[in-house]
Structure formats: C-alpha cells, structure tokens
Design a protein around this motif. Structure first.
Motif, PDB file in Angstrom:
ATOM      1  N   VAL A 168       0.814  -0.948  -0.123  1.00  0.00           N
ATOM      2  CA  VAL A 168       0.055   0.023  -0.088  1.00  0.00           C
ATOM      3  C   VAL A 168       0.887   1.266   0.107  1.00  0.00           C
ATOM      4  N   VAL A 169       0.534   2.398  -0.675  1.00  0.00           N
ATOM      5  CA  VAL A 169       1.325   3.468  -0.876  1.00  0.00           C
ATOM      6  C   VAL A 169       0.255   4.641  -0.606  1.00  0.00           C
ATOM      7  N   VAL A 170       0.481   5.450   0.272  1.00  0.00           N
ATOM      8  CA  VAL A 170      -0.525   6.509   0.603  1.00  0.00           C
ATOM      9  C   VAL A 170       0.590   7.790   0.535  1.00  0.00           C
ATOM     10  N   ALA A 171       0.394   8.622  -0.618  1.00  0.00           N
ATOM     11  CA  ALA A 171       1.347   9.704  -0.741  1.00  0.00           C
ATOM     12  C   ALA A 171       0.723  10.470  -2.079  1.00  0.00           C
ATOM     13  N   PRO A 172       1.185  11.665  -2.243  1.00  0.00           N
ATOM     14  CA  PRO A 172       1.218  12.499  -3.551  1.00  0.00           C
ATOM     15  C   PRO A 172       1.728  11.591  -4.531  1.00  0.00           C
ATOM     16  N   ARG A 173       1.075  11.320  -5.777  1.00  0.00           N
ATOM     17  CA  ARG A 173       1.210  10.488  -6.883  1.00  0.00           C
ATOM     18  C   ARG A 173       1.525   8.922  -6.623  1.00  0.00           C
ATOM     19  N   ALA A 174       0.611   8.655  -5.841  1.00  0.00           N
ATOM     20  CA  ALA A 174       0.986   7.450  -5.064  1.00  0.00           C
ATOM     21  C   ALA A 174       0.695   6.325  -6.407  1.00  0.00           C
ATOM     22  N   SER A 175      -0.316   6.939  -7.249  1.00  0.00           N
ATOM     23  CA  SER A 175      -0.639   5.963  -8.643  1.00  0.00           C
ATOM     24  C   SER A 175       0.491   5.700  -9.357  1.00  0.00           C
ATOM     25  N   GLU A 176       1.375   6.803  -9.361  1.00  0.00           N
ATOM     26  CA  GLU A 176       2.691   6.531 -10.086  1.00  0.00           C
ATOM     27  C   GLU A 176       3.653   5.688  -9.247  1.00  0.00           C
ATOM     28  N   LEU A 177       3.746   5.839  -8.055  1.00  0.00           N
ATOM     29  CA  LEU A 177       4.661   5.370  -7.004  1.00  0.00           C
ATOM     30  C   LEU A 177       4.369   3.882  -6.913  1.00  0.00           C
ATOM     31  N   ILE A 178       3.438   3.401  -7.013  1.00  0.00           N
ATOM     32  CA  ILE A 178       3.027   1.935  -6.745  1.00  0.00           C
ATOM     33  C   ILE A 178       3.742   0.930  -7.743  1.00  0.00           C
ATOM     34  N   LEU A 179       4.320   1.194  -8.719  1.00  0.00           N
ATOM     35  CA  LEU A 179       4.586   0.546  -9.826  1.00  0.00           C
ATOM     36  C   LEU A 179       5.901  -0.370  -9.462  1.00  0.00           C
ATOM     37  N   PRO A 180       6.893   0.247  -8.664  1.00  0.00           N
ATOM     38  CA  PRO A 180       7.832  -0.859  -8.242  1.00  0.00           C
ATOM     39  C   PRO A 180       7.353  -1.845  -7.374  1.00  0.00           C
ATOM     40  N   TYR A 181       6.334  -1.773  -6.676  1.00  0.00           N
ATOM     41  CA  TYR A 181       5.734  -2.682  -5.826  1.00  0.00           C
ATOM     42  C   TYR A 181       4.910  -3.557  -6.807  1.00  0.00           C
ATOM     43  N   THR A 182       4.078  -3.327  -7.725  1.00  0.00           N
ATOM     44  CA  THR A 182       3.644  -3.961  -8.644  1.00  0.00           C
ATOM     45  C   THR A 182       4.360  -4.918  -9.269  1.00  0.00           C
ATOM     46  N   LEU A 183       5.652  -4.335  -9.487  1.00  0.00           N
ATOM     47  CA  LEU A 183       6.601  -5.366 -10.489  1.00  0.00           C
ATOM     48  C   LEU A 183       7.062  -6.372  -9.214  1.00  0.00           C
ATOM     49  N   ALA A 184       7.273  -5.973  -8.021  1.00  0.00           N
ATOM     50  CA  ALA A 184       7.670  -6.683  -7.022  1.00  0.00           C
ATOM     51  C   ALA A 184       6.735  -8.021  -7.067  1.00  0.00           C
ATOM     52  N   VAL A 185       5.363  -7.674  -6.856  1.00  0.00           N
ATOM     53  CA  VAL A 185       4.407  -8.540  -6.578  1.00  0.00           C
ATOM     54  C   VAL A 185       4.367  -9.506  -7.955  1.00  0.00           C
ATOM     55  N   ALA A 186       4.287  -8.949  -9.207  1.00  0.00           N
ATOM     56  CA  ALA A 186       4.136  -9.746 -10.219  1.00  0.00           C
ATOM     57  C   ALA A 186       5.294 -10.786 -10.729  1.00  0.00           C
ATOM     58  N   HIS A 187       6.649 -10.349 -10.333  1.00  0.00           N
ATOM     59  CA  HIS A 187       7.747 -11.161 -10.647  1.00  0.00           C
ATOM     60  C   HIS A 187       8.382 -11.666  -9.477  1.00  0.00           C
ATOM     61  N   ARG A 188       7.612 -11.746  -8.225  1.00  0.00           N
ATOM     62  CA  ARG A 188       7.785 -12.518  -7.046  1.00  0.00           C
ATOM     63  C   ARG A 188       9.179 -11.995  -6.485  1.00  0.00           C
ATOM     64  N   LEU A 189       9.532 -10.901  -6.240  1.00  0.00           N
ATOM     65  CA  LEU A 189      10.751 -10.348  -5.726  1.00  0.00           C
ATOM     66  C   LEU A 189      10.560 -10.649  -4.209  1.00  0.00           C
ATOM     67  N   THR A 190      11.732 -10.841  -3.746  1.00  0.00           N
ATOM     68  CA  THR A 190      11.979 -10.747  -2.302  1.00  0.00           C
ATOM     69  C   THR A 190      12.026  -9.444  -1.378  1.00  0.00           C
ATOM     70  N   ALA A 191      11.753  -9.362  -0.270  1.00  0.00           N
ATOM     71  CA  ALA A 191      11.899  -8.294   0.660  1.00  0.00           C
ATOM     72  C   ALA A 191      13.466  -8.058   0.418  1.00  0.00           C
ATOM     73  N   GLU A 192      14.295  -9.085   0.418  1.00  0.00           N
ATOM     74  CA  GLU A 192      15.661  -8.852   0.507  1.00  0.00           C
ATOM     75  C   GLU A 192      16.000  -7.955  -0.733  1.00  0.00           C
ATOM     76  N   GLU A 193      15.450  -8.442  -1.805  1.00  0.00           N
ATOM     77  CA  GLU A 193      15.812  -7.884  -3.244  1.00  0.00           C
ATOM     78  C   GLU A 193      15.310  -6.319  -3.269  1.00  0.00           C
ATOM     79  N   LEU A 194      14.352  -5.973  -2.630  1.00  0.00           N
ATOM     80  CA  LEU A 194      13.990  -4.767  -2.709  1.00  0.00           C
ATOM     81  C   LEU A 194      14.885  -3.875  -1.816  1.00  0.00           C
ATOM     82  N   ALA A 195      15.373  -4.651  -0.656  1.00  0.00           N
ATOM     83  CA  ALA A 195      16.023  -3.707   0.320  1.00  0.00           C
ATOM     84  C   ALA A 195      17.457  -3.512  -0.252  1.00  0.00           C
TER      85      ALA A 195
END
Length: 492
Positions: A435-462
């Motif tokens: 979840v992202v709550v911020a100005p332009r969250a509609s733009e900012l959510i993309l990295p997390y969408t990619l992470a969910v779609a491509h099964r990235l791990t929290a460590e890979e994000l970190a």
C-alpha cells in the motif's frame, strides 16, 4: 462525405468475408474494446468495432479521463493551500495563500475537461482506423453466438455482422435511486458534473466509495463546502484501513463533513438547491447533490439470453481468467464483467481475449497482480494481498508500515500525510502486497506492482539502490526494516 470508418455496407457480412482471415466483431469502444481491436488487427484478424456512445467509452468520455483532469486542477489548489509552510506568501498582503484566495472558473475547467476527453477519443479512433479496424457508430446486439445485429437509433435492425469471435465490452452506467433521479442540474450522477459552469456552494456527495471519495476530495480543494454521506463506519469500505484513516483525517482537517452510518433515502430539488433525506429522517440541504452509488452493467437488451451467455444476478457477464463467457467464441471484458471496475483491467481483459481467441500464447488475468489507485488527496494505491486478508487468516503474511514523516524528500515538500506498507510471505520472503499513501501514489506503486508480479523478495527490494532524496527511498527502507526484524538500519 461520410467518414469511411463509420460506413456500414448494404450487406455488412461482406466486411467479414474476405479471404481466410479470422473475423472479429467487438461491441463497445471503451478500453476493453479498443485494446482488443488493436490486438486482433495486429494478429491478422479482420476486425469491426461497434460503439454507440463514442470511442473511448465511459473511461475516456465521462469517467476516468474527465474526473482525473478535474482532479489535476484540484491538486494545484491543494498544493497552494499547503504552501505557507514552504515560506510562500502573497506578494501584496504578505498573507499565506490558500485555495480559497483564488478564483476557480469552473466553466473553463469543465470546458478543458470536455476538450481533453474529446481529443483523447479522436486520437483513439484515429489509431483504430489507421490500424485497419472498421469502426461503426451504432448499437450492437447479439443475434446468435456468431452473429451481431447492428441497430438504428430507432431500434430497427440495420444489418448483420457474422463473426468467428465476438467480444462484449459494453461497460456500465451510473446506479441511481428511484427517489433521487438525476436531472443534470442539481441532482447529478458522475457523468453530468462536467456540464456545470459554476462551482457548487455546497456539494452533498452520496456514497463513500472510490468515486464519492475522489469527488469529495476534489471539490473541497476547488473551494466547495462538501458533505459526504457514508453508509459505513468509515470512508472507502474495503480499502486498507490505515489508508482510509489517513484520508478521513485529511477530510477532517480540510473541512469535509462526513456523515457516517447514514444512508440516503431520497433527494429533491428546492428553490435554493437540493435536500437529501436520510433513512433516519434527517435532512441535508445543499446547492447540489452527487449520487455516487456505483454502476450497473449495460447488459440489458444485448441478446445474451438468446445467445446462451450466462450472467450473474447482478447482470454482469460471467467470464473466466482468459475472458471466455459460457458460449464458445464469445468473450467479454471490462465493467460489464464485474471483475474489477478499472480501465487497466478492461484493457488487459480485451487483449487476453484476443490472444486466446486467435490462438496466441496467453497469460490469464491474475487479479492479485493488479494495482489500483484512488485519486484523493493524498492518493491511495494498492496491489496484491491486503493486511485485512492476513488478519482474517486468508493468507499467511507479515506486515510492516513506515510513515513518510521520516523521509527527507517528504520533509522538503512539506508532506505530513502518508505511508508505505509492505506485506511479505513468511518463509519465501516474497512480496505479496503493498500500500502507498502519498501524492502521486498512482505513479509510485509501480515498483511494488513489479515486485508482486515477478515474485521479488524483501531482500531484493532492500538491496535495490534508490535516488536520495526521494519518496521511493521509503520503499526500500521498509523492506530493510523488515529484513532486519526491528533493528535500526539507519536513515534513508
């Protein structure tokens, strides 16, 4: 001379009877329909698109494009109202600027809204015609699974199109109360707001879902007094509770009155404006009322029963994950399916349908990978599994939330609202929701969408580098905090 894209031959079946190409007929020119048409043509199919209300559908002409254009204007005023903490003052008075010290020419705003919607519709039509799609401006109806009737405005049959594949993408219309019929002047549905030439003095918004919340936020920023009638305890029922809480706090601070646990029974015009009567007998007087009560699929008189296409009790067409209906060769996409009322999902459904129908490799729609946004101030964007799913025990997950108040870029911009929330699956550590709550969250959510779609791990994000300073710095920071299990990883 008539537009060749809209001409219908005396025998429309000839449109689909040249050579051995697959024959596709699409009913509805919204995102599901026009994306399907472009996909079909690219795969070599001879394609006809039948649309009665204008290319682009509600998404372009009366819903997404107009509302977000209006909201873009409201965003400017919202930024002005918060600029005093950045040291900005009125050059003449020295006072802090507010949205209410500026004049909003709603007639000019709405004229721009309509112009942009028309221009977008024209651009889409041009792309369809240039690609080789035949566009017919008329209403279509199934006569059989492999035949579509093209109707005159009177309802008389103008001709018949034969097809190997039919896609139904006819959208939805605003739901209204019989006791509060819209008149386009004082009692409005969301398609009628763009004809207003004066800012409502007091807008009563009935319905606290996405549409109601967005317009309540926008019109308050534009300068209207706003009362939001919510049948639930909180606004945005079904949305992340923390996100809804931030929005409610923003509404309270900005002066939006929320009548929770209230349901509208009726609305009527008065000499001065409107009165909305609640089911408990109380009344709310305003200058205008917006009935934001959701949508009804436009599936009546579509020939579904005759063709054997199954619909749910709600009127939505039943589909599977590749957009197939219960009848071979007939597909459906968009709001008429009730999958998700999102233009992006309609477009995906349309493309998937054509890939499947024309024998191409296709990945089924995975709703857990679909991101969505609510264009309030601040914006709310979500993807994947929600915290409520974890709390209800429907899925295993660990949740960590990080407020933006510690983010350097947020401090620079004077942002005091918002957070990022990460949901990680135990064991595999894959990111399953955010979840992202911020100005332009509609733009900012993309990295997390990619992470969910491509099964990235929290460590890979970190371990991913981000710009400093940036709001996305909090995206990797929350992942590091999860990976370090409560240890202080330092500033970001």
């Amino acid at each position: 001379m008539s537009d060749p894209s809209t001409a219908l031959p005396s025998d429309p079946r000839r449109v689909l009877r040249t050579g051995d190409r697959s024959r596709v007929v699409i009913l509805g020119g919204g995102p599901g329909g026009y994306e399907a048409a472009l996909t079909a043509v690219r795969h070599g199919a001879e394609t006809v698109l039948v649309e009665e209300r204008g290319i682009g559908g509600a998404a372009v002409l009366t819903d997404v494009v107009p509302s977000k254009t209006l909201i873009a204007t409201a965003d400017v005023l919202d930024q002005v109202s918060g600029s005093q903490q950045l040291g900005i003052r009125d050059a003449d008075t020295g006072a802090a600027p507010t949205a209410h010290t500026l004049n909003v020419d709603l007639a000019a705003v709405n004229a721009r809204v309509r112009e942009l919607a028309a221009a977008q519709s024209a651009d889409i039509r041009r792309s369809l015609v240039e690609a080789g799609v035949q566009v017919i401006d008329a209403r279509g109806r199934l006569a059989a699974p492999d035949r579509v009737e093209v109707l005159e405005a009177s309802g008389a049959v103008r001709g018949t199109l034969e097809a190997d594949v039919v896609l139904l993408s006819v959208g939805a219309r605003p739901r209204e109360l019989d006791s509060a019929p819209s008149d386009g002047e004082r009692i409005l549905n969301w398609t009628q707001l763009y004809e207003l030439d004066h800012l409502p003095e007091h807008l009563v918004v009935v319905g606290s879902g996405v549409t109601g919340a967005e317009f309540a936020s926008a019109y308050r920023a534009l300068g209207s007094e706003v009362t939001l009638v919510s049948s639930r305890e909180t606004v945005l029922p079904g949305t992340d509770a923390d996100a809804a809480g931030v929005l409610e706090e923003a509404f309270a601070r900005r002066g939006v009155t929320v009548r929770s646990r209230s349901r509208a029974a009726s609305a009527r015009r008065t000499a001065e404006g409107v009165v909305v009567t609640l089911t408990d007998g109380s009344e709310i007087a305003g200058s205008h009322a917006l009935m934001a009560l959701g949508g009804i699929p436009r599936t009546a008189d579509l020939g579904l029963e005759q063709a054997g296409v199954r619909v749910r009790e709600s009127g939505h067409i039943e589909t599977d994950r590749v957009s197939r209906t219960s009848v071979r060769g007939v597909y459906a996409a968009g709001d008429c399916t009730g999958v998700y009322p999102l233009a992006s999902v309609a477009a995906m459904q349309g493309r998937i349908a054509m890939h499947h129908a024309l024998g191409e490799a296709v990945s089924p729609l995975i709703t857990a990978q679909v991101s969505s946004a609510i264009f309030t101030s601040p914006e709310i964007a979500v993807v994947g599994v929600g915290e409520q799913d974890v709390r209800r025990g429907e899925t295993a997950g660990e949740v960590l939330m990080l407020g933006l108040e510690t983010n350097a870029r947020a401090k620079m911009q004077g942002l005091t609202e918002g957070f990022v929330k990460l949901i990680v699956r135990p064991g595999s550590h894959t990111v399953i929701g955010a979840v992202v709550v911020a100005p332009r969250a509609s733009e900012l959510i993309l990295p997390y969408t990619l992470a969910v779609a491509h099964r990235l791990t929290a460590e890979e994000l970190a371990g991913t580098a981000t710009i400093y300073p940036s709001l996305t710095g909090s995206f990797t920071e929350v992942a590091r905090r999860w990976a370090l299990r409560g240890e202080d990883p330092g500033a970001h």
